[in-house]
Write a protein that holds these residues in place. Structure first.
Motif, PDB file in Angstrom:
ATOM      1  N   THR A   1       0.817  -1.223   0.000  1.00 21.02           N
ATOM      2  CA  THR A   1       0.000   0.000   0.000  1.00 21.02           C
ATOM      3  C   THR A   1       0.849   1.271   0.000  1.00 21.02           C
ATOM      4  O   THR A   1       0.292   2.373   0.025  1.00 21.02           O
ATOM      5  N   ASP A   2       2.158   1.111  -0.021  1.00 24.33           N
ATOM      6  CA  ASP A   2       3.059   2.265  -0.039  1.00 24.33           C
ATOM      7  C   ASP A   2       2.915   3.020  -1.369  1.00 24.33           C
ATOM      8  O   ASP A   2       2.937   2.398  -2.436  1.00 24.33           O
ATOM      9  N   PRO A   3       2.750   4.337  -1.346  1.00 24.95           N
ATOM     10  CA  PRO A   3       2.642   5.106  -2.594  1.00 24.95           C
ATOM     11  C   PRO A   3       3.811   4.874  -3.539  1.00 24.95           C
ATOM     12  O   PRO A   3       3.657   4.964  -4.758  1.00 24.95           O
ATOM     13  N   ARG A   4       4.985   4.546  -2.990  1.00 29.11           N
ATOM     14  CA  ARG A   4       6.150   4.322  -3.845  1.00 29.11           C
ATOM     15  C   ARG A   4       5.914   3.144  -4.790  1.00 29.11           C
ATOM     16  O   ARG A   4       6.313   3.182  -5.954  1.00 29.11           O
ATOM     17  N   THR A   5       5.261   2.093  -4.289  1.00 28.41           N
ATOM     18  CA  THR A   5       4.976   0.929  -5.131  1.00 28.41           C
ATOM     19  C   THR A   5       4.089   1.323  -6.293  1.00 28.41           C
ATOM     20  O   THR A   5       4.337   0.947  -7.449  1.00 28.41           O
ATOM     21  N   GLU A   6       3.036   2.070  -6.010  1.00 26.75           N
ATOM     22  CA  GLU A   6       2.128   2.523  -7.062  1.00 26.75           C
ATOM     23  C   GLU A   6       2.833   3.468  -8.031  1.00 26.75           C
ATOM     24  O   GLU A   6       2.594   3.429  -9.237  1.00 26.75           O
ATOM     25  N   GLN A   7       3.712   4.325  -7.510  1.00 27.48           N
ATOM     26  CA  GLN A   7       4.428   5.271  -8.361  1.00 27.48           C
ATOM     27  C   GLN A   7       5.375   4.535  -9.317  1.00 27.48           C
ATOM     28  O   GLN A   7       5.507   4.923 -10.489  1.00 27.48           O
ATOM     29  N   MET A   8       6.021   3.485  -8.835  1.00 30.77           N
ATOM     30  CA  MET A   8       6.935   2.727  -9.695  1.00 30.77           C
ATOM     31  C   MET A   8       6.167   2.045 -10.821  1.00 30.77           C
ATOM     32  O   MET A   8       6.605   2.056 -11.979  1.00 30.77           O
ATOM     33  N   MET A   9       5.001   1.472 -10.501  1.00 35.22           N
ATOM     34  CA  MET A   9       4.237   0.811 -11.551  1.00 35.22           C
ATOM     35  C   MET A   9       3.697   1.838 -12.540  1.00 35.22           C
ATOM     36  O   MET A   9       3.707   1.600 -13.750  1.00 35.22           O
TER      37      MET A   9
END
Length: 282
Positions: A222-230
């Motif tokens: 749920t970390d925004p970084r994960t979503e940002q990388m995708m």
């Protein structure tokens, strides 16, 4: 049927329907005594067997690198840290901060856009592993999960079928493993590709929790970084102009090429990188 079941590990329902109807037609004709010249049937069967043997044993009949996209790109080293610039300068990667298969200071740092549910990505991944093992320390791959699912990739033209139904979740799980424990990513990525067919999202999530811990995984997922990388990977896929995955972006000196499509043999990549002749980007 053999090629689909055992070589590609991917079944086309339309092809199989055609094959099934053909077999059914032959059985009906045989039962009704409509086939009077059996030697013609045996001749046809012999021709089919020759074709099958040619397909199974061929190593170069089909070119599996579909196209290349030319663009400016270069490896740069600043303050002792290597960055890789790709696709006409539209993407700059710091290998040390990305999901990386190999060493950040490798001579050739490639970027691979892929989908864990894609059979051609599975084969290309195996080729890349073979090349990395054959040339230790010289090749590294930035893994960029890029789902072929329109619900999280606006550059996919439409529904890609049931095969890619869990692609978004699989990509996010892979990135979450990296964000939770970057040292665990390489082994997890290899595990994802071990079977002949894609892991399910449930299997991938369970394995990810085993490797990085339940709390750590949920926080990373749920970390925004994960979503940002995708989201970054999806944007790069759009910039590449590709219409499928895998897309392998290869910086080489001051020119780079994005190879679109499955790489069938290690020698194809070895030639592109000039590894046999000692060629490189530095």
């Amino acid at each position: 049927i053999y090629l689909q079941m055992f070589e590609l590990s991917a079944v086309c329902p339309y092809c199989m329907t055609g094959h099934g109807l053909g077999v059914a037609m032959v059985i009906v004709l045989l039962l009704q005594g409509r086939i009077r010249h059996l030697w013609m049937g045996w001749l046809g069967l012999a021709c089919v067997l020759v074709m099958i043997l040619g397909q199974v044993n061929s190593t170069s009949a089909v070119t599996t690198i579909d196209s290349t996209i030319e663009g400016q790109g270069a490896d740069q080293i600043e303050n002792g840290l290597q960055t890789v610039t790709l696709l006409n300068g539209q993407l700059t990667l710091d290998p040390a901060e990305e999901p990386l298969l190999g060493s950040a200071d490798a001579e050739h740092v490639l970027a691979l856009m892929f989908d864990y549910a894609c059979p051609h990505c599975r084969h290309t991944h195996g080729v890349l592993e073979d090349v990395r093992e054959a040339y230790p320390g010289r090749v590294a791959v930035v893994a960029m999960p890029t789902p072929l699912n329109p619900s999280c990739n606006e550059h996919v033209p439409g529904d890609m079928g049931e095969r890619f139904a869990e692609s978004c979740e699989l990509a996010q799980i892979g990135l979450a493993v990296f964000c939770a424990d970057r040292d665990a990513f390489t082994a997890f990525d290899r595990w994802m590709y071990e079977p002949a067919t894609a892991r399910t999202a449930e299997e991938a999530r369970s394995e990810a929790i085993k490797r990085v811990g339940a709390v750590e995984f949920e926080q990373a997922y749920t970390d925004p970084r994960t979503e940002q990388m995708m989201a970054r990977n999806v944007d790069v896929y759009g910039l590449s102009g590709a219409d499928r995955v895998p897309v392998l972006v290869i910086p080489a000196g001051h020119e780079s090429a994005a190879v679109v499509g499955r790489i069938d043999q290690a020698d194809q990549l070895i030639d592109l990188l000039g590894l046999k002749t000692g060629g490189g980007s530095h």
